[in-house]
Design a protein around this motif. Structure first.
Motif, PDB file in Angstrom:
ATOM      1  N   PHE A 190      38.914  17.237  48.017  1.00 15.04           N
ATOM      2  CA  PHE A 190      40.758  17.881  47.560  1.00 15.04           C
ATOM      3  C   PHE A 190      40.622  19.477  47.110  1.00 15.04           C
ATOM      4  O   PHE A 190      40.398  19.652  46.580  1.00 15.04           O
ATOM      5  N   LEU A 191      41.429  19.734  48.703  1.00 18.23           N
ATOM      6  CA  LEU A 191      41.539  21.322  48.092  1.00 18.23           C
ATOM      7  C   LEU A 191      42.737  21.382  46.757  1.00 18.23           C
ATOM      8  O   LEU A 191      43.948  21.509  47.245  1.00 18.23           O
ATOM      9  N   GLN A 192      42.194  21.957  45.336  1.00 20.42           N
ATOM     10  CA  GLN A 192      42.839  21.728  44.247  1.00 20.42           C
ATOM     11  C   GLN A 192      43.828  23.501  44.138  1.00 20.42           C
ATOM     12  O   GLN A 192      44.991  23.126  44.107  1.00 20.42           O
ATOM     13  N   ASN A 193      42.968  24.551  44.261  1.00 19.88           N
ATOM     14  CA  ASN A 193      43.853  25.562  44.017  1.00 19.88           C
ATOM     15  C   ASN A 193      42.891  26.690  44.691  1.00 19.88           C
ATOM     16  O   ASN A 193      42.054  26.684  45.034  1.00 19.88           O
ATOM     17  N   ILE A 194      44.118  28.325  45.122  1.00 22.40           N
ATOM     18  CA  ILE A 194      43.486  28.973  45.922  1.00 22.40           C
ATOM     19  C   ILE A 194      44.011  30.011  44.920  1.00 22.40           C
ATOM     20  O   ILE A 194      44.871  30.290  44.536  1.00 22.40           O
ATOM     21  N   TRP A 195      42.683  30.777  45.283  1.00 16.83           N
ATOM     22  CA  TRP A 195      43.239  32.214  43.842  1.00 16.83           C
ATOM     23  C   TRP A 195      42.972  33.476  44.365  1.00 16.83           C
ATOM     24  O   TRP A 195      41.925  33.450  45.433  1.00 16.83           O
ATOM     25  N   ILE A 196      43.357  34.723  44.125  1.00 17.28           N
ATOM     26  CA  ILE A 196      43.534  36.229  44.394  1.00 17.28           C
ATOM     27  C   ILE A 196      42.775  36.493  43.530  1.00 17.28           C
ATOM     28  O   ILE A 196      44.195  36.792  42.767  1.00 17.28           O
ATOM     29  N   ARG A 197      41.495  37.084  42.855  1.00 21.99           N
ATOM     30  CA  ARG A 197      41.441  37.706  41.572  1.00 21.99           C
ATOM     31  C   ARG A 197      40.909  38.777  41.717  1.00 21.99           C
ATOM     32  O   ARG A 197      40.380  39.720  43.364  1.00 21.99           O
ATOM     33  N   GLY A 198      40.754  40.167  40.675  1.00 22.55           N
ATOM     34  CA  GLY A 198      40.628  40.814  40.824  1.00 22.55           C
ATOM     35  C   GLY A 198      38.968  40.992  40.567  1.00 22.55           C
ATOM     36  O   GLY A 198      38.594  39.859  40.263  1.00 22.55           O
ATOM     37  N   ALA A 199      38.090  41.978  40.559  1.00 20.54           N
ATOM     38  CA  ALA A 199      36.834  41.916  40.509  1.00 20.54           C
ATOM     39  C   ALA A 199      36.536  41.423  39.048  1.00 20.54           C
ATOM     40  O   ALA A 199      35.395  41.084  37.940  1.00 20.54           O
ATOM     41  N   ASN A 200      37.410  41.739  38.241  1.00 20.29           N
ATOM     42  CA  ASN A 200      37.441  41.486  37.089  1.00 20.29           C
ATOM     43  C   ASN A 200      38.115  40.043  36.309  1.00 20.29           C
ATOM     44  O   ASN A 200      38.287  39.652  34.868  1.00 20.29           O
ATOM     45  N   GLY A 201      38.742  39.688  37.474  1.00 19.50           N
ATOM     46  CA  GLY A 201      39.246  38.343  36.743  1.00 19.50           C
ATOM     47  C   GLY A 201      41.017  38.193  37.161  1.00 19.50           C
ATOM     48  O   GLY A 201      41.188  36.646  37.020  1.00 19.50           O
ATOM     49  N   GLU A 202      41.125  39.827  37.546  1.00 19.90           N
ATOM     50  CA  GLU A 202      42.584  38.984  37.116  1.00 19.90           C
ATOM     51  C   GLU A 202      44.022  38.847  38.223  1.00 19.90           C
ATOM     52  O   GLU A 202      43.113  39.109  39.513  1.00 19.90           O
ATOM     53  N   GLU A 203      44.103  38.512  37.595  1.00 25.42           N
ATOM     54  CA  GLU A 203      44.954  38.384  38.829  1.00 25.42           C
ATOM     55  C   GLU A 203      46.132  38.745  39.699  1.00 25.42           C
ATOM     56  O   GLU A 203      46.408  39.829  38.988  1.00 25.42           O
ATOM     57  N   LEU A 204      45.643  39.193  40.666  1.00 26.99           N
ATOM     58  CA  LEU A 204      46.436  40.462  41.774  1.00 26.99           C
ATOM     59  C   LEU A 204      48.051  40.036  41.711  1.00 26.99           C
ATOM     60  O   LEU A 204      49.178  40.839  42.564  1.00 26.99           O
TER      61      LEU A 204
END
Length: 444
Positions: free
Chosen positions: A149-163
């Motif tokens: 099950f695909l639960q989440n998809i995230w786009i983050r910066g290299a430091n973990g911040e959400e873009l």
């Protein structure tokens, strides 16, 4: 002389105006053959062309990839740039802005892969701009792991911040039934403009035994040499005695943004613009997006809405015109639906009485709604006010007109007691301003 892609326009027109019905999420994920879209609410958004229901909004989209794309040599060269490009082109066939980006080689190949015990994902490439990004990836389920099950998809910066705010849309690949593979896209609306950024595309999976696994795909966003085209319009338009101000139009390689502010003194509440387009040479039009975020607004400027259209970035941006037609609106005195959930009665609604047959069963509020063939908006908000003017929220809501004449709206009431009657804000309604022809603004 006309653009060599004119034949593509003929092909495109044959595929327009398709009905896209909603279907069950679990079947979509497990079968892997459905289109899906998920909005991650990193900022306030509202007034979607096709509003979300609980979880993912899922729609079937059967696609036909036609060989007439070969009519454009430049487009054919771009398609043959690397294996898998044909599936990407099939995915964006309804967006001539993204197709133009590929034709003009504004597609950055990535090719980075990672996998879990049951799934492999490859980030094929991206179409970038300073404000938006479209990513294309291929997902392959390994043998006996189709239930992962695909639960989440995230786009983050290299430091973990959400873009930014991400929208995911999926489409079946031609070989899914035999290879468990599908080609997909993610569109991202950045929180702030980006020129060059190290980023990570992250997927969270739940395996068949409940274990959580993560796939991370690093890549670089680079748009240093891709400026936006911005038109400071600031022109007032009056339709059926209602005023709106077109503030500015911004065109980048991914989308066109049209910022419109509605006059707070209008007698009608404007819910949205059904027919909005950019018109270029030879009558070519760039229309509203069909996938991803279609409009947005913020609490800071509640009367200001940004609409998103296909991009004309790689065309001749001279002599462009903005067309505004079919504006959805309702008298401000009629923009509330008041319901007594105990007596199952409607206390107040618009005068043409499209709401009816209120039922409360097992804590779920059901309301019949009479729509129209071209009406797709979810008519009421997920928040409501009780009789003590306390703001409450439904646990979930689902079912919407979806271009049908009749639909049943379903909303799960909160578990805690409710003080009746409750008031729901109407967010969309099949009622339109009268106008003889579209309003037209030249972009200079």
């Amino acid at each position: 002389m006309h653009d060599k892609d004119d034949e593509l326009e003929i092909w495109k027109k044959t595929l327009e105006n398709r009905e896209i019905p909603e279907v069950d999420l679990d079947n979509a994920i497990h079968r892997g053959v459905l289109q899906a879209r998920r909005q991650y609410p990193l900022k306030k958004e509202k007034r979607f062309k096709r509003p979300l229901i609980a979880g993912l909004a899922v729609a079937v989209m059967c696609l036909l990839f036609v060989t007439t794309i070969r009519s454009s040599p430049a487009f054919a060269d771009a398609v043959s740039a690397f294996p898998g490009m044909k599936k990407i082109v099939a995915l964006i066939q309804d967006d001539q802005g993204l197709k133009s980006a590929i034709k003009n080689k504004h597609f950055q190949k990535i090719g980075v892969s990672d996998e879990t015990s049951g799934v492999q994902i490859t980030l094929d490439g991206v179409i970038p701009s300073s404000q938006n990004l479209v990513l294309f990836y291929t997902i392959t389920y390994k043998k006996n792991h189709r239930s992962d099950f695909l639960q989440n998809i995230w786009i983050r910066g290299a430091n973990g911040e959400e873009l930014g705010l991400a929208s995911v849309w999926q489409i079946p690949s031609e070989d899914y039934e035999t290879a468990n593979t599908s080609t997909n896209a993610i569109s991202v609306d950045f929180n702030e403009p980006i020129s060059k950024k190290e980023a990570v595309l992250e997927f969270d999976f739940i395996g068949g035994y409940g274990e959580k696994e993560t796939i991370q795909l690093p890549f670089t966003i680079n748009v240093d040499d891709v400026p936006n085209y911005t038109y400071a319009v600031n022109q007032k338009v009056t339709i059926d005695e209602q005023s709106l101000l077109v503030r500015q139009v911004t065109i980048n390689p991914v989308i066109t943004s049209v910022e419109i502010e509605y006059d707070p003194n209008n007698s009608k509440e404007i819910f949205g613009i059904e027919h909005l387009s950019i018109k270029g040479k030879w009558g070519r039009k760039w229309k509203p997006l069909k996938n991803g975020l279609t409009s947005s607004s913020t609490d800071d400027f509640p009367n200001r809405v940004t609409y998103y259209l296909q991009s004309s970035y790689f065309e001749n941006n001279k002599k462009l015109k903005l067309e505004i037609g079919k504006v959805m609106a309702l008298d401000k005195q009629e923009t509330e639906l008041v319901i007594d959930t105990e007596s199952e009665k409607i206390v107040k609604q618009p005068k043409d009485k499209r709401f009816s047959n209120v039922k409360v069963r097992g804590g779920e509020l059901n309301i019949d709604f009479e729509g129209e063939s071209d009406f797709y908006n979810y008519p009421v908000s997920i928040n409501f006010m009780d009789s003590q003017n306390e703001e409450r929220q439904f646990e979930y809501w689902s079912g919407h007109p979806n271009g049908e004449e009749k639909a049943t709206l379903m909303m799960k009431l909160p578990d805690s007691p409710i003080k009746n009657p409750i008031t729901l804000k109407i967010n969309g309604y099949p009622n339109y301003l009268e106008q003889d022809s579209p309003a037209i603004i030249e972009l200079k």
